[in-house]
Design a protein around this motif. Structure first.
Motif, PDB file in Angstrom:
ATOM      1  N   GLY A 205       0.814  -1.201   0.000  1.00 40.61           N
ATOM      2  CA  GLY A 205       0.000   0.000   0.000  1.00 40.61           C
ATOM      3  C   GLY A 205       0.849   1.253   0.000  1.00 40.61           C
ATOM      4  O   GLY A 205       2.072   1.208   0.131  1.00 40.61           O
ATOM      5  N   GLY A 206       0.183   2.384  -0.159  1.00 43.21           N
ATOM      6  CA  GLY A 206       0.896   3.645  -0.164  1.00 43.21           C
ATOM      7  C   GLY A 206       0.072   4.757  -0.765  1.00 43.21           C
ATOM      8  O   GLY A 206      -1.148   4.650  -0.903  1.00 43.21           O
ATOM      9  N   LEU A 207       0.759   5.831  -1.114  1.00 47.19           N
ATOM     10  CA  LEU A 207       0.142   7.017  -1.698  1.00 47.19           C
ATOM     11  C   LEU A 207       0.451   7.066  -3.184  1.00 47.19           C
ATOM     12  O   LEU A 207       1.609   6.906  -3.593  1.00 47.19           O
ATOM     13  N   VAL A 208      -0.571   7.308  -3.982  1.00 46.10           N
ATOM     14  CA  VAL A 208      -0.401   7.368  -5.424  1.00 46.10           C
ATOM     15  C   VAL A 208      -1.356   8.409  -5.992  1.00 46.10           C
ATOM     16  O   VAL A 208      -2.424   8.660  -5.435  1.00 46.10           O
ATOM     17  N   GLN A 209      -0.966   9.034  -7.086  1.00 44.64           N
ATOM     18  CA  GLN A 209      -1.831   9.993  -7.753  1.00 44.64           C
ATOM     19  C   GLN A 209      -2.886   9.288  -8.585  1.00 44.64           C
ATOM     20  O   GLN A 209      -2.704   8.144  -9.017  1.00 44.64           O
ATOM     21  N   ALA A 210      -3.995   9.971  -8.795  1.00 47.96           N
ATOM     22  CA  ALA A 210      -5.049   9.424  -9.636  1.00 47.96           C
ATOM     23  C   ALA A 210      -4.493   9.035 -11.000  1.00 47.96           C
ATOM     24  O   ALA A 210      -3.702   9.763 -11.600  1.00 47.96           O
ATOM     25  N   GLY A 211      -4.909   7.873 -11.464  1.00 51.95           N
ATOM     26  CA  GLY A 211      -4.421   7.336 -12.719  1.00 51.95           C
ATOM     27  C   GLY A 211      -3.232   6.420 -12.576  1.00 51.95           C
ATOM     28  O   GLY A 211      -2.860   5.728 -13.536  1.00 51.95           O
ATOM     29  N   GLY A 212      -2.644   6.383 -11.393  1.00 55.18           N
ATOM     30  CA  GLY A 212      -1.487   5.545 -11.151  1.00 55.18           C
ATOM     31  C   GLY A 212      -1.853   4.117 -10.807  1.00 55.18           C
ATOM     32  O   GLY A 212      -3.022   3.733 -10.821  1.00 55.18           O
ATOM     33  N   SER A 213      -0.825   3.339 -10.460  1.00 55.35           N
ATOM     34  CA  SER A 213      -1.003   1.918 -10.184  1.00 55.35           C
ATOM     35  C   SER A 213      -0.287   1.517  -8.901  1.00 55.35           C
ATOM     36  O   SER A 213       0.713   2.118  -8.512  1.00 55.35           O
ATOM     37  N   LEU A 214      -0.817   0.498  -8.256  1.00 51.16           N
ATOM     38  CA  LEU A 214      -0.197  -0.142  -7.109  1.00 51.16           C
ATOM     39  C   LEU A 214      -0.478  -1.634  -7.183  1.00 51.16           C
ATOM     40  O   LEU A 214      -1.489  -2.049  -7.762  1.00 51.16           O
ATOM     41  N   ARG A 215       0.398  -2.421  -6.586  1.00 52.86           N
ATOM     42  CA  ARG A 215       0.147  -3.843  -6.445  1.00 52.86           C
ATOM     43  C   ARG A 215       0.226  -4.228  -4.982  1.00 52.86           C
ATOM     44  O   ARG A 215       1.256  -4.049  -4.339  1.00 52.86           O
ATOM     45  N   LEU A 216      -0.862  -4.757  -4.464  1.00 45.85           N
ATOM     46  CA  LEU A 216      -0.906  -5.264  -3.108  1.00 45.85           C
ATOM     47  C   LEU A 216      -0.554  -6.742  -3.092  1.00 45.85           C
ATOM     48  O   LEU A 216      -0.916  -7.484  -4.012  1.00 45.85           O
ATOM     49  N   SER A 217       0.135  -7.159  -2.043  1.00 44.29           N
ATOM     50  CA  SER A 217       0.503  -8.552  -1.875  1.00 44.29           C
ATOM     51  C   SER A 217      -0.025  -9.062  -0.547  1.00 44.29           C
ATOM     52  O   SER A 217      -0.087  -8.322   0.432  1.00 44.29           O
ATOM     53  N   CYS A 218      -0.391 -10.316  -0.513  1.00 46.56           N
ATOM     54  CA  CYS A 218      -0.867 -10.961   0.700  1.00 46.56           C
ATOM     55  C   CYS A 218      -0.159 -12.295   0.849  1.00 46.56           C
ATOM     56  O   CYS A 218      -0.271 -13.161  -0.033  1.00 46.56           O
ATOM     57  N   ALA A 219       0.569 -12.456   1.946  1.00 41.24           N
ATOM     58  CA  ALA A 219       1.267 -13.695   2.242  1.00 41.24           C
ATOM     59  C   ALA A 219       0.468 -14.502   3.251  1.00 41.24           C
ATOM     60  O   ALA A 219       0.102 -13.990   4.308  1.00 41.24           O
ATOM     61  N   ALA A 220       0.209 -15.751   2.937  1.00 36.23           N
ATOM     62  CA  ALA A 220      -0.547 -16.638   3.808  1.00 36.23           C
ATOM     63  C   ALA A 220       0.379 -17.608   4.519  1.00 36.23           C
ATOM     64  O   ALA A 220       1.425 -17.992   3.983  1.00 36.23           O
ATOM     65  N   SER A 221      -0.020 -18.010   5.719  1.00 39.65           N
ATOM     66  CA  SER A 221       0.808 -18.880   6.546  1.00 39.65           C
ATOM     67  C   SER A 221       0.638 -20.353   6.225  1.00 39.65           C
ATOM     68  O   SER A 221       1.314 -21.189   6.829  1.00 39.65           O
TER      69      SER A 221
END
Length: 119
Positions: free
Chosen positions: A9-25
């Protein structure tokens, strides 16, 4: 028990992209459904996307065509690629796992990751 840890997660301007990751146990192949939910300030938590152990996906109408959920069984990871982000996407995003326990679905949640989209 399933422990889930989100990142990306984080801060991004409109039109930008992010990739969230989820690690499972545990091996995600043993989890019936994994998904992403989000909760904006003052609003209820809502479903964003899900993916089943068989690979079937489902998306909220508000993100369809912009977000993509995927999984990597070899790494026990689930991802949410978010493109064309809008200020309305600002929320805390939670990874979720659902597994049948004693005949009923049990839900497990990560701690959440803040995504903020500026205009």
């Amino acid at each position: 028990q399933v422990q889930l840890v989100e990142s990306g997660g984080g801060l991004v301007q409109a039109g930008g992209s992010l990739r969230l990751s989820c690690a499972a146990s545990r091996t995600i192949s043993s989890i019936n459904v994994m998904g992403w939910y989000r909760q904006a300030p003052g609003k209820q938590r809502e479903l964003v996307a899900t993916i089943t152990s068989g690979g079937s996906t489902n998306y909220a109408d508000s993100v369809k065509g912009r977000f993509t959920i995927s999984r990597d069984n070899t790494k026990n990871m689930v991802y949410l690629q978010m493109n064309s982000l809008e200020p309305e996407d600002t929320a805390v995003y939670y990874c979720n796992a659902r597994v049948v326990e004693r005949g009923v679905f049990a839900s497990y949640w990560g701690q959440g990751s803040q995504v903020t989209v500026s205009s």
